[in-house]
Design an enzyme around this catalytic site. Structure first.
Site, PDB file in Angstrom:
ATOM      1  N   LYS A 111       0.831  -1.207   0.000  1.00  0.00           N
ATOM      2  CA  LYS A 111       0.000   0.000   0.000  1.00  0.00           C
ATOM      3  C   LYS A 111       0.859   1.248   0.000  1.00  0.00           C
ATOM      4  O   LYS A 111       0.540   2.231  -0.670  1.00  0.00           O
ATOM      5  CB  LYS A 111      -0.952  -0.021   1.200  1.00  0.00           C
ATOM      6  CG  LYS A 111      -1.932  -1.193   1.122  1.00  0.00           C
ATOM      7  CD  LYS A 111      -3.279  -0.855   1.700  1.00  0.00           C
ATOM      8  CE  LYS A 111      -4.267  -1.999   1.481  1.00  0.00           C
ATOM      9  NZ  LYS A 111      -4.211  -2.985   2.563  1.00  0.00           N
ATOM     10  N   LYS A 215     -11.365 -15.765 -10.326  1.00  0.00           N
ATOM     11  CA  LYS A 215     -12.501 -15.756  -9.423  1.00  0.00           C
ATOM     12  C   LYS A 215     -13.311 -14.472  -9.561  1.00  0.00           C
ATOM     13  O   LYS A 215     -12.878 -13.513 -10.192  1.00  0.00           O
ATOM     14  CB  LYS A 215     -12.020 -15.921  -7.994  1.00  0.00           C
ATOM     15  CG  LYS A 215     -11.132 -14.808  -7.518  1.00  0.00           C
ATOM     16  CD  LYS A 215     -10.914 -14.922  -6.015  1.00  0.00           C
ATOM     17  CE  LYS A 215     -10.332 -13.610  -5.509  1.00  0.00           C
ATOM     18  NZ  LYS A 215     -10.265 -13.476  -4.095  1.00  0.00           N
ATOM     19  N   LYS A 218     -14.748  -7.791  -6.917  1.00  0.00           N
ATOM     20  CA  LYS A 218     -15.110  -6.419  -7.202  1.00  0.00           C
ATOM     21  C   LYS A 218     -14.043  -5.777  -8.077  1.00  0.00           C
ATOM     22  O   LYS A 218     -14.339  -5.166  -9.102  1.00  0.00           O
ATOM     23  CB  LYS A 218     -15.231  -5.679  -5.871  1.00  0.00           C
ATOM     24  CG  LYS A 218     -15.709  -4.258  -5.962  1.00  0.00           C
ATOM     25  CD  LYS A 218     -15.725  -3.676  -4.557  1.00  0.00           C
ATOM     26  CE  LYS A 218     -15.748  -2.156  -4.570  1.00  0.00           C
ATOM     27  NZ  LYS A 218     -17.027  -1.615  -4.990  1.00  0.00           N
TER      28      LYS A 218
END
Ligand code: TRP
Length: 350
Positions: A111, A215, A218
């Protein structure tokens, strides 16, 4: 009864992958354990300093979980920011957490790299160097660094033994165990039990995306949401990737086709699945028909949940009551732990 804690990041609407990957396990766990499920809205500040409408995203996720069957009579369901006790424990844990160990966690590095716009291929030490670069001093927050401490506080404040999380949370769980142990050894007490991860992936069904491989997610942009209406579902399913069809009987299914079948296995009856499977094996499959059926079956699964979401979300009073009562139960449990912690460290109990 053993205590289970899990935090849910409020990242928008639930999709079928979330349902079969996590929510379904939660439903089972609320029958078997003393469960605390909370919406991790403080955690969302670590990556989104100005989350747009934090209250609405908490409401969305709460209404959807309730609609799926999470039951406030069985589990303690609350919003993290309603339980200030967590922050005090977070403070104590941070006093014994090392900057170095926090900086070495993979999720922090990832991040931080994103926030500093450093490419993934960068060399070891890039993140550290950039963080300390004068021009960047505000861009990676101490909150992001201490994400694992906050998560540890979430968990051990209820003395949880089990934490249902995905595999991606393993390092955070390792840190939580480390901080719990460290508290115990620092103060020479056997106070916090050491929480174990409960891997959701192993116990649950992986829902495929319908866009070829991989898979449903979102961020993959291939999700069918529980809130999607019939038309939207149909549109998404009809767009699913297929091929020319098999030319030899009993051929192996290529990934996009396998995904359609896997989805059918999840939402359709066995008869339906067998019917299309046989057609495939005889090289008589018509994907259009299969998709139409799949869309009908997905809609049949989602429709009752969708109706409940709409009902619950419209019932502000009920939502308020659930959040209020959940917070009261969570605070009672948290305050009990925190009072003991204060005394162990040497502060006056409340
Ligand atoms: N880090 C978790 C995630 O990204 C969310 C979370 C916050 C959590 N606190 C927690 C999960 C405590 C389990 C227990 O999904």
């Amino acid at each position: 009864m053993e205590t289970v804690v899990s935090g849910i990041r409020p990242t928008g609407n639930l999709h079928l992958g979330n349902y079969f990957g996590a929510v379904k396990s939660f439903l089972q766990m609320q029958e078997e354990y003393n469960c605390f499920f909370f919406i991790a809205d403080w955690h969302s500040l670590t990556t989104h300093p100005h989350p747009d409408n934090i209250r609405n995203s908490a409401k969305t996720i709460l209404s959807e979980y309730l609609a799926c069957g999470l039951d406030p009579e069985k589990a303690t369901i609350y919003v993290q920011s309603d339980v200030p006790e967590v922050v005090e424990l977070y403070l104590y844990l941070n006093m014994n957490a090392g900057i170095g160990e926090l900086m070495r966690t993979a999720s922090f590095k990832d991040k931080a790299r994103q926030q500093l716009h450093i490419s993934r291929e960068g060399s070891e030490g890039d993140v550290e160097r950039e963080i300390f670069n004068e021009g960047n001093k505000h861009s990676v927050s101490a909150g992001l660094l201490t994400y694992p401490t906050l998560m540890a506080a979430d968990i051990i404040i209820h003395k949880a033994l089990k934490v249902p999380v995905g595999k991606d949370q393993e390092q955070n769980m390792e840190m939580a165990r480390r901080f719990a142990r460290r508290f115990n050894t620092t103060y020479g007490v056997e106070f916090f039990p050491i929480p174990a991860s409960f891997h959701l992936g192993e116990r649950s069904v992986k829902v495929p995306g319908l866009d070829g491989s991989g898979k449903m997610g979102k961020s993959e942009g291939n999700a069918i949401y529980l809130i999607d209406d019939e038309k939207t579902i149909k549109k998404k399913v009809m767009k699913a990737v297929t091929d020319q069809g098999p030319t030899e009987p009993n051929s192996e299914k290529p990934a996009p086709i396998q995904n359609l079948f896997t989805m059918m296995e999840i939402v359709s009856t066995k008869d339906t699945y067998d019917y299309f499977n046989e057609k495939y094996n005889n090289c008589e499959i018509r994907y259009g028909d299969m998709k139409k059926q799949l869309a009908v079956d997905i809609n049949a699964f989602c429709a009752p949940i969708r109706e409940r979401i709409l009902d619950i979300a419209a019932n502000t009073e009920y939502m308020e009551k659930v959040a209020r009562e959940g917070a009261a139960k969570a605070r009672e449990s948290a305050a009990k732990t925190l009072n003991e912690v204060r005394q162990i460290i040497g502060f006056r109990p409340y």
